[in-house]
Design a protein around this motif. Structure first.
Motif, PDB file in Angstrom:
ATOM      1  N   LYS A 204     -37.432   8.499   5.280  1.00  0.00           N
ATOM      2  CA  LYS A 204     -37.350   9.878   5.761  1.00  0.00           C
ATOM      3  C   LYS A 204     -35.963  10.203   6.297  1.00  0.00           C
ATOM      4  CE  LYS A 204     -42.256  10.284   6.890  1.00  0.00           C
ATOM      5  NZ  LYS A 204     -43.271  10.437   7.981  1.00  0.00           N
ATOM      6  N   SER A 205     -35.368   9.254   7.015  1.00  0.00           N
ATOM      7  CA  SER A 205     -34.027   9.501   7.563  1.00  0.00           C
ATOM      8  C   SER A 205     -32.984   9.578   6.450  1.00  0.00           C
ATOM      9  CB  SER A 205     -33.656   8.420   8.573  1.00  0.00           C
ATOM     10  OG  SER A 205     -33.659   7.139   7.969  1.00  0.00           O
ATOM     11  N   ASN A 206     -33.118   8.720   5.424  1.00  0.00           N
ATOM     12  CA  ASN A 206     -32.210   8.764   4.277  1.00  0.00           C
ATOM     13  C   ASN A 206     -32.320  10.100   3.553  1.00  0.00           C
ATOM     14  OD1 ASN A 206     -32.644   5.260   3.345  1.00  0.00           O
ATOM     15  ND2 ASN A 206     -31.112   6.219   4.663  1.00  0.00           N
ATOM     16  N   ARG A 207     -33.560  10.552   3.395  1.00  0.00           N
ATOM     17  CA  ARG A 207     -33.813  11.797   2.667  1.00  0.00           C
ATOM     18  C   ARG A 207     -33.242  12.984   3.435  1.00  0.00           C
ATOM     19  NH1 ARG A 207     -38.654  10.297   0.908  1.00  0.00           N
ATOM     20  NH2 ARG A 207     -39.677  10.997   2.798  1.00  0.00           N
ATOM     21  N   ARG A 208     -33.425  12.979   4.735  1.00  0.00           N
ATOM     22  CA  ARG A 208     -32.894  14.078   5.548  1.00  0.00           C
ATOM     23  C   ARG A 208     -31.361  14.092   5.512  1.00  0.00           C
ATOM     24  NH1 ARG A 208     -35.035  15.741  11.487  1.00  0.00           N
ATOM     25  NH2 ARG A 208     -36.889  16.025  10.219  1.00  0.00           N
ATOM     26  N   GLU A 209     -30.757  12.913   5.556  1.00  0.00           N
ATOM     27  CA  GLU A 209     -29.295  12.835   5.515  1.00  0.00           C
ATOM     28  C   GLU A 209     -28.775  13.300   4.161  1.00  0.00           C
ATOM     29  OE1 GLU A 209     -25.648  12.511   7.064  1.00  0.00           O
ATOM     30  OE2 GLU A 209     -27.525  12.187   8.165  1.00  0.00           O
ATOM     31  N   LEU A 210     -29.488  12.943   3.080  1.00  0.00           N
ATOM     32  CA  LEU A 210     -29.080  13.378   1.748  1.00  0.00           C
ATOM     33  C   LEU A 210     -29.131  14.893   1.631  1.00  0.00           C
ATOM     34  CD1 LEU A 210     -28.353  12.736  -1.236  1.00  0.00           C
ATOM     35  CD2 LEU A 210     -30.810  12.653  -1.686  1.00  0.00           C
ATOM     36  N   LEU A 211     -30.217  15.485   2.108  1.00  0.00           N
ATOM     37  CA  LEU A 211     -30.339  16.939   2.034  1.00  0.00           C
ATOM     38  C   LEU A 211     -29.256  17.618   2.865  1.00  0.00           C
ATOM     39  CD1 LEU A 211     -31.895  19.353   0.963  1.00  0.00           C
ATOM     40  CD2 LEU A 211     -33.404  19.190   2.951  1.00  0.00           C
TER      41      LEU A 211
END
Length: 239
Positions: A204-211
Motif C-alpha cells: 500500500k505504501s509503495n502504491r501510494r508513493e507511485l501515485l
C-alpha cells in the motif's frame, strides 16, 4: 452546426436552480462545454441529469457553434452502459479521481481519435473486470502517451529517472528524481497493459508513493495543472 458524436463526461456542475454545465471530451471536437437549460426541472425532458455522471460514455446530438461559448445538446443516449462503474464504491471513487485528472490534463479543443479510443477502451475494461488497486496509476502513466510526455524507456538500467526531463539518467540532477525501490516499482509499469495488473505486487505504501510520483509527473508537464481534490478520498479507500 449540428453534429452527432460520442462523448465522455468529465464533469457537470449545477448552474442556477435548474440547469447544468457539462464538460465532456468528444470524439469529434475534443473538449466541449455544454449548457443544459432546465434539465434539473423537467421530468419529461429527453436530456436527463442521470446521463452526465463522471466518465459516462454517451452519444450526443449537439449544436457546435465553435465560438468559444457554451454549446447545446439536443439529444443524448448512453453509448456504453456501465455495469459497475457507478455502483461499486471502490470503482466510483476511482471514477471521480480519474475524471478530475482528465479534466485537469486534457486541453485539446480539436479531434484526437487515438486519445478518445484509449479512454473508451480503458473505462470499458475497468467496468467489466475486477478492480486492481494498480489500475489508476497505470491508466495515468499510459495516458501520458497521448498527452505527449510518456517516459523515455531507453536506458532503463540507469539508477535515476528525471521527472522533468522524462528519462533515465546516470547521475542525479537538481530536478525531481525517482530512485531505489520507487524506481523499481516505476519500471514495472512501463510498457505494461491492463491485462498484467493482477500479477503486479505492490504494498500500500509503495502504491501510494507511485501515485504521488505520477501526479507530480503530470504537474511538471501539464500547463496549469491543478491538484485533484478527490485524491484524499481515493487514498482513504485504498488505505
Amino acid at each position: 452546426m449540428q453534429i452527432t458524436t460520442k462523448a465522455i463526461v468529465l464533469s457537470s456542475i449545477k448552474y442556477g436552480d435548474t440547469s447544468l454545465i457539462v464538460r465532456a471530451f468528444t470524439q469529434s471536437d475534443g473538449i466541449k462545454s455544454y449548457l443544459l437549460k432546465g434539465v434539473l426541472s423537467s421530468k419529461k425532458a429527453k436530456v436527463r441529469p442521470a446521463y452526465f455522471l463522471p466518465l459516462m460514455q454517451l452519444e450526443i446530438v449537439a449544436n457546435h457553434k465553435n465560438k468559444g461559448t457554451l454549446e447545446s445538446i439536443r439529444d443524448v443516449k448512453v453509448a456504453i452502459p456501465y455495469q459497475t462503474m457507478h455502483t461499486d464504491i471502490v470503482k466510483n471513487s476511482v471514477v471521480l479521481f480519474l475524471a478530475e485528472m482528465l479534466g485537469n490534463s486534457i486541453q485539446e479543443q480539436e479531434q484526437d481519435e487515438s486519445l478518445f479510443n484509449y479512454l473508451e477502451y480503458a473505462f470499458q475494461w475497468m467496468d467489466v473486470n475486477q478492480y486492481s488497486p494498480n489500475f489508476h496509476a497505470l491508466f495515468l502513466l499510459n495516458l501520458t502517451k497521448y498527452l505527449g510526455f510518456y517516459p523515455d524507456t531507453s536506458n532503463q538500467n540507469l539508477p535515476f529517472f528525471d521527472l522533468l526531463e522524462g528519462g533515465f539518467c546516470k547521475t542525479p540532477s537538481l530536478n525531481p528524481l525517482i530512485q531505489n525501490e520507487d524506481l523499481d516499482n516505476f519500471r514495472k509499469f512501463l510498457g505494461t497493459d491492463f491485462e498484467a495488473l493482477q500479477a503486479m505486487q505492490l504494498t500500500k505504501s509503495n502504491r501510494r508513493e507511485l501515485l504521488k510520483t505520477v501526479i507530480q509527473y503530470f504537474r511538471l508537464h501539464v500547463h496549469g495543472f491543478r491538484e485533484p481534490k478527490s485524491l484524499a478520498v481515493l487514498n482513504a479507500v485504498f488505505t
